[in-house]
Design a protein around this motif. Sequence first.
Motif, PDB file in Angstrom:
ATOM      1  N   ALA A  90       6.025   0.817  -1.248  1.00  0.00           N
ATOM      2  CA  ALA A  90       6.821  -0.039  -0.228  1.00  0.00           C
ATOM      3  C   ALA A  90       7.848  -0.859  -0.223  1.00  0.00           C
ATOM      4  O   ALA A  90       7.058  -2.032  -0.079  1.00  0.00           O
ATOM      5  CB  ALA A  90       6.515   0.632   1.439  1.00  0.00           C
ATOM      6  N   SER A 131      -0.544   7.189  -1.064  1.00  0.00           N
ATOM      7  CA  SER A 131       1.394   6.908   0.453  1.00  0.00           C
ATOM      8  C   SER A 131       1.163   5.658   0.354  1.00  0.00           C
ATOM      9  O   SER A 131       0.059   5.518   1.508  1.00  0.00           O
ATOM     10  CB  SER A 131       2.137   7.889  -0.151  1.00  0.00           C
ATOM     11  N   SER A 133       3.316   4.881   4.231  1.00  0.00           N
ATOM     12  CA  SER A 133       4.784   5.213   4.479  1.00  0.00           C
ATOM     13  C   SER A 133       5.395   4.282   5.757  1.00  0.00           C
ATOM     14  O   SER A 133       3.767   4.017   6.855  1.00  0.00           O
ATOM     15  CB  SER A 133       4.503   6.739   5.358  1.00  0.00           C
ATOM     16  N   HIS A 135       7.487   2.937   9.086  1.00  0.00           N
ATOM     17  CA  HIS A 135       7.872   3.629  10.655  1.00  0.00           C
ATOM     18  C   HIS A 135       9.990   2.731   9.893  1.00  0.00           C
ATOM     19  O   HIS A 135       9.832   2.190   9.789  1.00  0.00           O
ATOM     20  CB  HIS A 135       7.556   2.690  11.693  1.00  0.00           C
ATOM     21  N   ALA A 141       3.240   0.528   9.796  1.00  0.00           N
ATOM     22  CA  ALA A 141       2.942   1.574   8.004  1.00  0.00           C
ATOM     23  C   ALA A 141       2.010   2.121   8.319  1.00  0.00           C
ATOM     24  O   ALA A 141       0.348   2.175   8.850  1.00  0.00           O
ATOM     25  CB  ALA A 141       3.148   0.617   7.320  1.00  0.00           C
ATOM     26  N   THR A 143      -0.675   3.943   5.123  1.00  0.00           N
ATOM     27  CA  THR A 143      -1.485   4.242   4.067  1.00  0.00           C
ATOM     28  C   THR A 143      -2.564   5.500   4.103  1.00  0.00           C
ATOM     29  O   THR A 143      -3.445   5.489   5.151  1.00  0.00           O
ATOM     30  CB  THR A 143      -2.362   2.747   3.598  1.00  0.00           C
ATOM     31  N   THR A 144      -1.947   6.599   3.376  1.00  0.00           N
ATOM     32  CA  THR A 144      -2.963   7.598   2.378  1.00  0.00           C
ATOM     33  C   THR A 144      -4.157   7.226   1.395  1.00  0.00           C
ATOM     34  O   THR A 144      -2.976   7.238   0.839  1.00  0.00           O
ATOM     35  CB  THR A 144      -2.169   9.144   3.223  1.00  0.00           C
ATOM     36  N   LYS A 173      -1.862  14.063   2.780  1.00  0.00           N
ATOM     37  CA  LYS A 173      -0.348  12.826   2.756  1.00  0.00           C
ATOM     38  C   LYS A 173       0.156  12.683   4.144  1.00  0.00           C
ATOM     39  O   LYS A 173      -0.052  13.399   5.144  1.00  0.00           O
ATOM     40  CB  LYS A 173       0.684  13.339   2.528  1.00  0.00           C
ATOM     41  N   PHE A 175       2.430  10.466   7.136  1.00  0.00           N
ATOM     42  CA  PHE A 175       3.901  10.054   7.071  1.00  0.00           C
ATOM     43  C   PHE A 175       4.359   9.717   8.211  1.00  0.00           C
ATOM     44  O   PHE A 175       3.798  10.794   9.599  1.00  0.00           O
ATOM     45  CB  PHE A 175       4.679  10.796   6.185  1.00  0.00           C
ATOM     46  N   GLU A 265      11.736  15.714  -2.371  1.00  0.00           N
ATOM     47  CA  GLU A 265      11.977  14.478  -2.146  1.00  0.00           C
ATOM     48  C   GLU A 265      13.649  15.329  -2.012  1.00  0.00           C
ATOM     49  O   GLU A 265      14.539  15.600  -2.520  1.00  0.00           O
ATOM     50  CB  GLU A 265      12.962  13.806  -2.612  1.00  0.00           C
TER      51      GLU A 265
END
Length: 1092
Positions: A90, A131, A133, A135, A141, A143-144, A173, A175, A265
């Motif tokens: 990220a 992953s 993600s 903000h 953030a 985390t997954t 996921k 996010f 995407e």
Amino acid sequence: MESCDVGGRQQGSIWHRKPGPAAPRGVIVNIIHSVKGYHSKTIRFVNVAFDSSGDSLLAGDHQGNIYVFDLSGNRFYLVQRTMQPCTALAFNLRRRTEFLVALADYSIKCFDTETKELVSWMRGHDSSVSSISVHGSGRYAITTSADTAQLWDLDTFQRKRKLNVRQSVGIQKVFFLPLSNTIISCFKDNSVFAWEFDTLHCKYQLPTPVEGSVLLYKVFAVTRDGRIFVAGGKSNHLHLWCLESKQLIRIIQMPAKVRAVRHLEFLPDSFDGGSNQVLGVLSQDNIMRFINIETCKFLFAIGGHEEGISTAAISPSGRYIASVMENGSLNLYSVQALTQEGSKPLPPTFKVVEDWSKCTPGANQLAMRVTSGRSDQPWKSKGTKIQTRLLKVQANSSLENKENELPGGLKKERLRALLKGFGEYPAKYRMFVWRSLLQLPENHLAFRSLIDKGTHSAFVNIQKEYPIKSRKLLRVLQRTLSALAHWSAIFAETPYIPLLAFPFVKLFQNNQLICFEVVATVVVNFCQHWFEYFPNPPVNVLSMMENVLAHHDKELLEHLIKHSVTSQVYAWPLLETLFSEVLTREEWLKVFDNIFSNHPSYFLMIVVAYIICSRAPLLRCNKTVDFEYFFHHHNNLDIDVVIKKAYHLMEATPLDIHPQHMLDDFIPLTKGQYPAFNKYPKFIVDYQTQERERIRQDEIEYLRERQIAHEREAKAQERKAEDEAWYRKQELLQEAEEQRRKMLLEEEEKLAEQRQRLAAARRELKAKELQFLDASRRRFLKYQQDRRQMELKRLEDEIARKASIREQETAAALQDVEAQWMELESQRQLFEQHLIKDQEAVTREIKEEVDAHQRKVDLEDHLLQRLMEIEKEERQKAQTVAEENLARAEQKRSAADWRLRALQKLRSDDRDREKRYEEIAKVLHDNRVREAELLNAMREAEEKKWKGVTEKKAQLEEEQKAAAAADEHRKQFLDDRMRETLELAEKLQRKEACFGERVDNAGTFSPFPTDLRARRTQGGVELQQVPRSGNICLNDLSASESSLHVSLDRRRDLARQERDLMAEVRQLRQKLTSRARAKHPTTPFPATKWTP
């Protein structure tokens, strides 16, 4: 196409000359990371991410090197070495120079790109982070991983919240939704939840997809405005959700070649206001296709079958696409060049729109299919980038033995050559190669019988000794160890067997059969002689390694002996843990690639190689604790050097101390049933088993007695507590009774006073009540009178209203009756009109039928008359033909009679000639008469007796040739006489032309050939050759005077032969005539059709 190699450089230029907008296939630059040395190889990139501006790119490879590519400044920098692969990146944090990286040890680290220092280290995950993600503000953030999602505060780097789910569900996921404070969580059961970021309360849940849908969501994407949510999985369908209405608005079907979607995407556009329309779809064939989700048109594609894409990222500005290729390189695409290439004229694009409500009950969504005539990009090999090495087996190599023959068509020698060339097997095919090298039998029934025996008593409480957080991993480890213990009792008593099996259990946790057989194969082949000195370490094996170490590095061995460090300290920890404590996952896999590909002695050699390669730090150690720590923890050692050293030891070790001569060759497990494993001191194991069973029984008995004692003590305490509570309750009851007695006396006194006051109040109240009743009675009477008057008035009004309503209803009924009568009258008239129309239609149909019948009768009369006329014409034609045939026959007969008279006249004239020609003229006359008679006979028997004529054809031709030879010597003075005869013959020929042509065409002879007039008119005197048909040309006599000198004897011979010939011809004519008369007695002429 520009290429950039970042290997061996800390920084540098990305390209020497930046490609223009029309870059080939849209590729701006291809970035690789190659390592040059003894084993040259390419380090694979695994992840990529853009910053918030889209001008900087962050990429990480599988060795943990993190690079920043400044696309606007044309520079790249090596910003960090994490020494382990990264699983997620990220780069859009609030502080622009910081980035997050998820590592293989399940941790997340934050680094600064300018200072290249570690900012923070966050732990908390139990599995790999898939992953990250961030903000929109860059302050938080998510985390997954597979089992949990965690929310982090990036200012303090502390965990704020943690999302836990059941192990059976699993997280796909989690996010942040762009431009909002909403968190989207997607689970493996296709459920999607939206959470409020501030309170973490559930805002809504997307409904379950339509019935009949088998799509399991795996990948997700959201537009920049956060309105459209797209999900895909192992199917060629994409589900489009509207997050405002929480409804499934569209189902897009990709082409048939797309069987699964790996990544989604959206492609941003500066002018769409965040409502992105272009979606990139990466499928299982490693091709990323870009489509318009509104029009469902295919725009362009990147990647191909030979240049496949593993993952991709799109810059927020929509200018660049960065893709990690299957070969480990990194491609940077220009969106402008791709859109220009995609805007070229294409074949027609087809769009199929189906109403989903018709296909699936209860759903009103729209399903759209994307198909395009445009073919994928052609397969192009990168000849300048990929170097292929061909491994050829020399002709004089040694004969292959059974060890080199592997299942699946693999060759062990070829795999070894491949391993030496690249240092490791491809990660994608490593498990398949291992299974082939170990030749696993996959005995399902035998393994099932071991599993069915349940958990072994030695491993019931394994979680206490090995506290593993993952329950699945612990369960698989327990089952594998129990199966090993049931297979052989030694493994239940071996304390290090969990350490030995754990790496393989972690690697093969999804296939327990393969895990068990790999561990069993390792124990049988690579752990030979380990259990002979049980329960002590394998002294014999350790002695082998000590001898090898003494031969190759005596100084190091003396140093170890000097500090009382035995092989049980420096070698046995590496053996019993299989290097799992001192190597990372990638290093461990690389080591066992080489171990499984070589003789079992290579395992011991690689232990010695590890010790020799670590001689520098070992020589600096002086305490036993330091040595023990060194061989139980990870060390900074290049594993490639260790592997290379092990191969050197295999070759350089003398035969007398080489472990290869002391260890057996590799022997795979047997198929059907596993082999018996009894290479251990059985009495010791049996004794320990008995002792363990005795101790277990004693422990069970002790626990049972302690449980009984606890139960008795608990009952005693419970009884004591009950007694105390009963006594305390009795005391409380007595106190409450005294208090109640006192309160009762007080209440009785108060009650007497209240009764007195109540009696006085009752008297006053009674008087007031009498007054109130009187007033109420008067007021009620007045009210009744008023009410009766109002009721009467209301009844009068009601009667008047009902009377008016009755009158209105009567008038309306009259009007309805009149309207119904008018309607019936109109219906009657309409019915009469219909009857008239029907009668007219019936009359018209009857008339049409009568007309049709009359036309049919006229047609039949016409046909009958026509048939009569045709029959009459046929009779007339037949009569005419018969008359013509009769006239023609009569004409032929008269012509034949005239011909006979002419011939007789000629014969009488010939008798008047000179005596010396009298015999010749007579012969010729008779010959002509006989020929005419023969011709008539042949005409009569033409149809039925052709075969008899053909039999005599050859003989007749010879006789005619003899007659022609005699005619050659006739005198010139007969020419005038012959001309008259020829004129008569020509007349006959004209009349009998049809018969002459028929006979000539059938191959017979004609007495008057067609070329007779031509020869006569030429006035030639040259003797012509006799025709092949056998015709005798009487006008072809030569005028040469030399014919007068022919010998009279010769003439007599010819005359005699001619008389014999004519006699035979006469006999033949008589036979043919008699036969014809016998078969056709009533017909004077042959049934031959004559044509003019």
